[in-house]
Write a protein that holds these residues in place. Structure first.
Motif, PDB file in Angstrom:
ATOM      1  N   ASP A   4       0.818  -1.214   0.000  1.00  0.00           N
ATOM      2  CA  ASP A   4       0.000   0.000   0.000  1.00  0.00           C
ATOM      3  C   ASP A   4       0.850   1.262   0.000  1.00  0.00           C
ATOM      4  OD1 ASP A   4       0.954  -0.466   2.541  1.00  0.00           O
ATOM      5  OD2 ASP A   4      -0.946  -0.119   3.577  1.00  0.00           O
ATOM      6  N   LYS A  49       0.910  -6.052   9.106  1.00  0.00           N
ATOM      7  CA  LYS A  49       0.529  -4.689   9.471  1.00  0.00           C
ATOM      8  C   LYS A  49       0.241  -4.591  10.966  1.00  0.00           C
ATOM      9  CE  LYS A  49       0.574  -2.579   5.417  1.00  0.00           C
ATOM     10  NZ  LYS A  49       1.549  -1.502   5.103  1.00  0.00           N
ATOM     11  N   LYS A  50      -0.404  -5.588  11.533  1.00  0.00           N
ATOM     12  CA  LYS A  50      -0.668  -5.579  12.973  1.00  0.00           C
ATOM     13  C   LYS A  50       0.635  -5.669  13.763  1.00  0.00           C
ATOM     14  CE  LYS A  50      -5.377  -7.463  12.886  1.00  0.00           C
ATOM     15  NZ  LYS A  50      -6.235  -8.643  13.224  1.00  0.00           N
ATOM     16  N   HIS A  73      -3.686  -0.362  14.123  1.00  0.00           N
ATOM     17  CA  HIS A  73      -3.359   0.379  15.344  1.00  0.00           C
ATOM     18  C   HIS A  73      -4.388   0.096  16.436  1.00  0.00           C
ATOM     19  CE1 HIS A  73       0.143   2.695  14.263  1.00  0.00           C
ATOM     20  NE2 HIS A  73      -0.430   3.170  13.176  1.00  0.00           N
ATOM     21  N   PRO A  88       2.914   2.515   5.494  1.00  0.00           N
ATOM     22  CA  PRO A  88       1.567   2.755   6.036  1.00  0.00           C
ATOM     23  C   PRO A  88       1.132   1.650   7.010  1.00  0.00           C
ATOM     24  CG  PRO A  88       1.601   3.099   3.656  1.00  0.00           C
ATOM     25  CD  PRO A  88       2.910   2.467   4.013  1.00  0.00           C
ATOM     26  N   PRO A 137      -2.504   0.662   8.775  1.00  0.00           N
ATOM     27  CA  PRO A 137      -3.931   1.010   8.787  1.00  0.00           C
ATOM     28  C   PRO A 137      -4.440   1.306  10.198  1.00  0.00           C
ATOM     29  CG  PRO A 137      -3.535  -0.977   7.475  1.00  0.00           C
ATOM     30  CD  PRO A 137      -2.265  -0.681   8.210  1.00  0.00           C
ATOM     31  N   ASP A 138      -5.469   2.133  10.268  1.00  0.00           N
ATOM     32  CA  ASP A 138      -6.053   2.481  11.564  1.00  0.00           C
ATOM     33  C   ASP A 138      -6.527   1.246  12.308  1.00  0.00           C
ATOM     34  OD1 ASP A 138      -5.582   5.144  11.055  1.00  0.00           O
ATOM     35  OD2 ASP A 138      -7.642   5.586  10.405  1.00  0.00           O
ATOM     36  N   GLU A 139      -7.086   0.277  11.575  1.00  0.00           N
ATOM     37  CA  GLU A 139      -7.595  -0.917  12.257  1.00  0.00           C
ATOM     38  C   GLU A 139      -6.469  -1.747  12.877  1.00  0.00           C
ATOM     39  OE1 GLU A 139      -7.937  -1.741   7.710  1.00  0.00           O
ATOM     40  OE2 GLU A 139      -8.182  -0.066   9.105  1.00  0.00           O
TER      41      GLU A 139
END
Length: 347
Positions: free
Chosen positions: A51, A243-244, A162, A156, A158-160
């Motif tokens: 992304d 990402k997590k 975070h 990046p 993602p907000d989810e």
């Protein structure tokens, strides 16, 4: 210096090396904001960097074998790039690059070229010895007339991701994350030694969490570490995504790990790394930004297993021998943990 209209970057794996490509992408984007960038990247690795804004990604599924290569070639059929940056010397990547058409094909210098690499390139990066992997990858812009003078990731998150990380690690307690498993088994430390350091950190009031992927090897290591712990840590093994994990790392003060992908992910988000190095040279493949908290037994390993000092063996040599990580003692790791805690003002 002529601005190029299109550049293809080929670096498919592994996670750590792919993070090292991101600063090069940022360098190219800053110098030539209108240049079209296409990155051929591995299927797993795309989940980490896919992304990045302003980059077209083409996925290479190495597990698919020849079909995976044909899929990449089909995706790029009819296209010709101004330059291909061939940043991987493995035979599979060299074969993959054959189907990518480009006027200029930039690869490694003679010393670092192998597996027919020289046959698929027509330009080379400068020959330098003693470079960190990130600097070597960054030098791929030099034949194009650019220079990587700063290092920036900004991968990046993602907000989810975070939000999930906050649920797992709420509040602002000082946190030690432990990622105990490298894909190279001989780089791994003993479970009971990880447990001893984790118990020490927990006794000092730190929150301790164990992280790792869903593979059987990582689950087995996690279970062995948990069994040896006197103070039970949070076990997040197999529960995150790349990402997590980035989000978890951004909430931690320190990561304890051998030479592995999470080491470089932590470095990319600015988290300090207590790296365990005996099988590999931290000056070449350790956390790029700050290696002060690493335990470095590479020279001792070279002398024991190869009969030479680290300075006498080829740069980048791996000393992946049974027992090599036993050169790293628990007390040495605790000393680096304490030094990092003092630096952070958390002693």
């Amino acid at each position: 210096m002529t601005t190029l209209a299109s550049i293809c970057l080929l670096r498919t794996s592994a996670i750590g090396d792919v993070t090292h490509v991101v600063p090069l992408v940022r360098t190219l984007q800053q110098a030539w904001p209108h240049t079209a960038l296409t990155w051929v990247v591995g299927k797993l690795e795309r989940k980490l960097v896919g992304d990045l804004p302003g980059v077209e990604f083409v996925t290479f599924d190495k597990a698919a074998g020849w079909a995976g290569m044909r899929a990449v070639h089909a995706a790029l059929r009819g296209r010709r790039f101004d330059a291909l940056l061939q940043m991987q010397v493995a035979m599979r990547s060299n074969l993959l690059s054959v189907g990518i058409k480009a006027e200029r094909r930039v690869g490694y210098d003679y010393a670092r070229a192998k597996d027919l690499h020289s046959l698929v390139i027509n330009e080379r990066i400068p020959a330098r010895n003693g470079e960190h992997v990130l600097d070597a990858i960054g030098s791929f812009c030099e034949p194009l007339g650019l220079k990587q003078t700063s290092v920036r990731w900004d991968i990046p998150i993602p907000d989810e991701a975070h939000a999930w990380a906050v649920e797992q690690l709420p509040g602002d307690a000082p946190t030690l994350l432990v990622s105990p498993t490298s894909s190279h088994a001989l780089r791994n430390w003993r479970p009971e030694r990880y447990a001893a350091v984790m118990d020490h950190a927990a006794a000092r009031g730190w929150r301790v969490a164990l992280v790792g992927g869903p593979s059987a090897m990582e689950r087995t290591m996690a279970d062995a570490v948990l069994a040896a712990c006197q103070r039970t840590p949070i076990d997040l093994t197999g529960k995150d995504t790349l990402k997590k994990l980035m989000a978890l790392l951004s909430r931690a003060q320190l990561l304890l790990t051998p030479d592995s992908g999470p080491m470089h992910m932590a470095n990319a988000v600015g988290t300090k790394v207590l790296g365990l190095h005996a099988a590999s040279n931290p000056d070449r493949s350790g956390p790029y930004s700050d290696r002060r908290w690493c335990v470095n037994k590479y020279d001792e390993a070279a002398r024991k297993y190869l009969g030479k000092s680290a300075s006498e063996i080829p740069w980048g040599s791996k000393i992946e021998k049974p027992g090599v990580m036993d050169l790293i003692g628990v007390d040495e790791v605790i000393e680096r943990y304490e030094a990092a805690a003092r630096k952070l003002g958390l002693d």
